[in-house]
Enzyme design. Structure first.
Site, PDB file in Angstrom:
ATOM      1  N   LYS A  30       0.830  -1.201   0.000  1.00 34.09           N
ATOM      2  CA  LYS A  30       0.000   0.000   0.000  1.00 34.09           C
ATOM      3  C   LYS A  30       0.865   1.251   0.000  1.00 34.09           C
ATOM      4  O   LYS A  30       0.606   2.209  -0.735  1.00 34.09           O
ATOM      5  CB  LYS A  30      -0.906   0.017   1.230  1.00 34.09           C
ATOM      6  CG  LYS A  30      -1.767   1.271   1.342  1.00 34.09           C
ATOM      7  CD  LYS A  30      -2.193   1.564   2.763  1.00 34.09           C
ATOM      8  CE  LYS A  30      -1.046   2.081   3.609  1.00 34.09           C
ATOM      9  NZ  LYS A  30      -1.464   2.496   4.968  1.00 34.09           N
ATOM     10  N   SER A 217       8.385   5.870  12.664  1.00 38.39           N
ATOM     11  CA  SER A 217       8.273   5.278  11.320  1.00 38.39           C
ATOM     12  C   SER A 217       9.238   5.891  10.306  1.00 38.39           C
ATOM     13  O   SER A 217       8.865   6.181   9.172  1.00 38.39           O
ATOM     14  CB  SER A 217       6.831   5.395  10.811  1.00 38.39           C
ATOM     15  OG  SER A 217       5.930   4.810  11.707  1.00 38.39           O
ATOM     16  N   GLU A 336       3.566  -0.002  12.862  1.00 40.36           N
ATOM     17  CA  GLU A 336       2.422  -0.688  12.268  1.00 40.36           C
ATOM     18  C   GLU A 336       2.464  -2.197  12.513  1.00 40.36           C
ATOM     19  O   GLU A 336       1.456  -2.886  12.370  1.00 40.36           O
ATOM     20  CB  GLU A 336       2.360  -0.417  10.772  1.00 40.36           C
ATOM     21  CG  GLU A 336       3.513  -0.985   9.973  1.00 40.36           C
ATOM     22  CD  GLU A 336       3.555  -0.444   8.548  1.00 40.36           C
ATOM     23  OE1 GLU A 336       3.731  -1.268   7.639  1.00 40.36           O
ATOM     24  OE2 GLU A 336       3.406   0.773   8.361  1.00 40.36           O
TER      25      GLU A 336
END
Length: 456
Positions: A30, A217, A336
Site C-alpha cells: 500500500k 516510522s 504498524e
C-alpha cells in the site's frame, strides 16, 4: 477483480489443526502503491505501476487523483507495453498514470486512509480551484494540523474551520511558493512524506525541518526519499550527511517511470506469525533482498521470538520452532507491526514489552487501548504503558475480538484464533483496507492442500 462474498459480522477465526505449511502470495505494498500514484500524477510524462495493491486505501487514492484530472487506466499486465529498460512482468494488473493539469472543483473522499488525507492536500495546492477533503468519522480525529500549518506557511490557502483536521477545503492556485518550513511530525511521519512528495513541483522546492519529539516510522520517510530519487528528484537527507531532522528537495521535473510494486511486507505479518504460532513453515514469494518497507524488520523480530528464516531468490521462508518467546523491543520505526507482534506475544512462554509506539493512539483507532482491552477480554494480561504495551502471557479463551474498523486489529485477532478456540472477529471485512480477500487467503493457508507436501 471479482466481488468477494459478503462476510459475517462475527467471523469465526479458524483454529490451526497442526503446523501450517504454505506458500502465500501477498499483494503489493500500500505504501509503495500510493506514493507511486502521487509521484506519477505529478510527473512530466506518463508512467506505469505494475502489480499495484488494489484495496480500499489505494482505490481511494486513485479515485481522488482522477477527480483532480489525472488519468489512471487499469489493464492486465500481459496487455501492457513494457518500457525497454524494465524486464517484463507477467500476471497481475498494471495502472497507466497519465498526468494532466490538476484542477477543481472536486471532492476527495479520504475514507480513513492516512496516506490519502495527508499526501493529497499538497497536491491540491498545486491544482486550480477548490478541492474539498472529507472522509470517515474517524478521519476527523486523526492528526492533520501539521500538514495544514506547513502548507499555509508555504503559501497555500486552506479552510479547515480552525480545527486542524478534516473536513477542509484547499483553494489551489496552480502553484505553490514552497521554501523552508518547520513542522512537528512526531505524531506521524506522513507529515514529512506529504511535503516531500509534492516538493519538486513547488517553485522553491522545500526544506522540511522537524522540530518535535522523536520521529516515528522513519523507514517510511526513507521510502519516500528513495522513490523521489527514482523519478529524478534531488533530495538531501540526514542520512546523506545533512542536518539532523532536515530534508531538502530541489524544484524540478519528475520523470514518468515503470514501477513494479513490491509485496506488502507488513501484510505478510499474520502469515509469518502463523508459522511461528503453529510451529510450521510459510513462504512469501518475491520478498525483496533490499527494501525500505518497515515489514522487513519481521525477519529479525520473529526470529528472536522463536523462529528462523531463509531469504532466497524465490522469497522468504519462515519456520517456527514450536515455541514462542517473549521479546523486549523498540518498535518506534515499525509501529504498524505492533498489533501482530502483540498477538504473538500473548501466546508466548514469557512476558514481552513493546516500546516506542505512543503514536499508535492516533492511528485508525487507539491501537494501544484497543489491543489491551481486546486481549484482556479473552483472558489476557496486557498493561498499557506510556509508550507501548507490557504483555504477560496467560491461558486465553474464546470470545468476540472487536476491530474498531482497524485492519491490523482484525489480522491480529486471526493470529490469536490459530491457538485459541472460539475467537470471533468482529468486522473482519475491514481488512479490505489494505489486504483484500484476507479471510479466504487465511483459510487457504490453513488448508491441508495449501501447498504440495515438502517433507519426507
Amino acid at each position: 477483480m471479482t466481488e468477494s462474498p459478503a462476510l459475517p459480522a462475527l467471523w469465526p477465526a479458524p483454529i490451526a489443526s497442526g503446523a501450517v505449511d504454505a506458500t502465500v502470495t501477498v499483494p503489493g505494498s500500500k505504501s509503495v502503491t500510493n506514493r507511486g500514484l502521487v509521484l506519477a500524477a505529478l510527473s512530466s510524462e506518463p508512467g506505469w505501476l505494475r502489480r499495484p495493491l488494489r484495496s480500499r486505501d489505494t482505490l481511494l487514492m486513485a479515485e481522488a487523483l482522477r477527480t483532480m484530472g489525472v488519468g489512471i487506466e487499469e489493464t492486465p499486465c500481459s496487455n501492457a507495453a513494457t518500457s525497454p529498460s524494465v524486464a517484463p512482468v507477467d500476471g497481475g494488473e498494471a495502472w497507466r498514470v497519465i498526468p494532466a493539469g490538476l484542477h477543481g472543483p472536486a471532492t476527495v473522499d479520504v475514507g480513513n486512509a492516512g496516506t490519502v488525507m495527508r499526501f493529497l492536500p499538497p497536491v491540491a495546492a498545486l491544482a486550480t480551484g477548490p478541492i474539498r477533503f472529507d472522509g470517515d468519522p474517524r478521519s476527523y480525529e486523526r492528526p492533520l494540523g501539521g500538514v495544514i500549518n506547513a502548507l499555509r506557511a508555504l503559501g497555500a490557502r486552506i479552510d479547515d474551520g480552525e480545527r486542524g483536521a478534516l473536513p477542509m477545503t484547499v483553494y489551489g492556485t496552480g502553484a505553490l511558493d514552497g521554501g523552508p518550513v518547520r513542522i512537528d511530525a512526531s505524531s506521524s511521519s506522513q507529515f514529512v512524506s506529504a511535503l516531500l512528495l509534492s516538493a519538486p513541483r513547488f517553485n522553491q522546492g522545500v526544506e522540511v525541518r522537524h522540530v518535535g519529539a522523536a520521529l516515528p516510522s522513519l523507514p517510511h520517510i526513507r521510502m519516500t526519499v528513495d522513490m523521489l530519487r527514482s523519478v529524478g528528484a534531488q533530495v538531501d537527507t540526514p542520512e546523506a550527511g545533512g542536518e539532523p531532522n532536515v530534508w531538502r528537495v530541489t524544484p524540478g521535473a519528475l520523470l514518468g517511470r515503470d514501477l513494479v510494486v513490491e509485496p506488502d511486507l507488513s501484510n505478510a505479518q499474520p502469515f509469518l506469525a502463523a508459522a511461528l504460532v503453529t510451529g510450521g513453515r510459510v513462504t512469501i514469494p518475491d520478498w525483496p533482498e533490499h527494501t525500505t518497507q518497515p515489514g522487513d524488520a519481521l525477519r529479525e523480530i520473529f526470529t528472536e521470538m522463536g523462529g528462523s528464516c531463509e531469504l532466497t531468490e524465490h522469497g522468504l521462508t519462515f519456520t517456527g520452532s514450536g515455541r514462542i518467546h517473549g521479546i523486549d523491543v523498540d518498535l518506534s520505526e515499525v509501529g504498524e507491526l505492533t498489533p501482530g507482534i502483540a498477538a504473538v506475544a500473548a501466546l508466548a512462554d514469557s512476558p514481552s514489552t513493546l516500546r516506542g509506539v505512543a503514536h499508535l493512539r492516533l492511528h485508525e483507532t487507539d491501537r494501544l487501548a484497543a489491543l489491551t482491552k481486546e486481549i484482556n477480554e479473552l483472558g489476557g494480561d496486557v498493561t498499557e504503558t506510556e509508550d507501548g504495551l507490557h504483555i504477560r502471557p496467560r491461558a486465553l479463551h474464546g470470545g468476540i475480538f472487536h476491530t474498531y474498523e482497524d485492519h491490523r486489529l482484525a489480522t491480529a485477532a486471526a493470529v490469536i484464533g490459530l491457538a485459541v478456540k472460539g475467537v470471533q472477529v468482529e468486522n473482519v471485512a475491514t481488512t479490505g483496507k489494505t489486504l483484500p480477500d484476507f479471510p479466504s487467503m487465511w483459510e487457504t493457508m490453513l488448508s491441508p492442500a495449501a501447498t504440495p507436501a515438502r517433507r519426507g
